[in-house]
Design a protein around this motif. Structure first.
Motif, mmCIF file in Angstrom:
data_model
loop_
_atom_site.group_PDB
_atom_site.id
_atom_site.type_symbol
_atom_site.label_atom_id
_atom_site.label_comp_id
_atom_site.label_asym_id
_atom_site.label_seq_id
_atom_site.Cartn_x
_atom_site.Cartn_y
_atom_site.Cartn_z
ATOM 1 N N CYS A 134 -23.778 -16.288 -23.336
ATOM 2 C CA CYS A 134 -24.630 -16.619 -24.474
ATOM 3 C C CYS A 134 -24.118 -17.888 -25.137
ATOM 4 O O CYS A 134 -22.942 -17.978 -25.486
ATOM 5 N N CYS A 163 -23.156 -16.802 -29.137
ATOM 6 C CA CYS A 163 -22.005 -15.980 -29.522
ATOM 7 C C CYS A 163 -20.962 -15.918 -28.407
ATOM 8 O O CYS A 163 -19.940 -15.265 -28.548
ATOM 9 N N CYS A 166 -29.579 -12.023 -25.302
ATOM 10 C CA CYS A 166 -28.288 -11.488 -25.708
ATOM 11 C C CYS A 166 -28.484 -10.389 -26.751
ATOM 12 O O CYS A 166 -29.441 -10.434 -27.518
ATOM 13 N N CYS A 219 -27.071 -10.220 -29.366
ATOM 14 C CA CYS A 219 -27.022 -10.850 -30.684
ATOM 15 C C CYS A 219 -28.390 -11.361 -31.103
ATOM 16 O O CYS A 219 -28.584 -11.764 -32.239
ATOM 17 N N HIS A 260 -30.111 -13.806 -29.447
ATOM 18 C CA HIS A 260 -30.404 -15.133 -28.936
ATOM 19 C C HIS A 260 -31.060 -15.033 -27.563
ATOM 20 O O HIS A 260 -30.691 -14.198 -26.758
#
Ligand SMILES: [Zn+2]
Length: 64
Positions: free
Chosen positions: A7, A10, A33, A35, A37
């Motif tokens: 990613c 992150c 991801c 996170c 993204h």
């Protein structure tokens, strides 16, 4: 074949592609991801070299 990617946001590794699309000599994998993204990575099927984002433009064509 290792199709996982990291990613860019992150830096988490080992993200597996959620989508794959073939375009000409390239395959484009979409990643998402945990996170949140999302991004896409294009790979050249002929040389199978990873092409991340930008790549210097090469004059591959000769004027005939
Ligand atoms: Zn991430």
């Amino acid at each position: 074949m290792n199709l996982t990617d990291s990613c860019p946001r992150c830096c988490r590794r080992g993200i597996t592609p959620t989508t794959s699309r073939t375009r000409g000599n390239r395959i484009v994998h979409g990643y998402r991801c945990p996170c949140g993204h999302q991004w896409a990575t294009a790979r050249d099927l002929t040389a199978y070299s990873e092409l991340h984002a930008r790549r210097a433009q090469r004059p591959n064509r000769k004027a005939a």
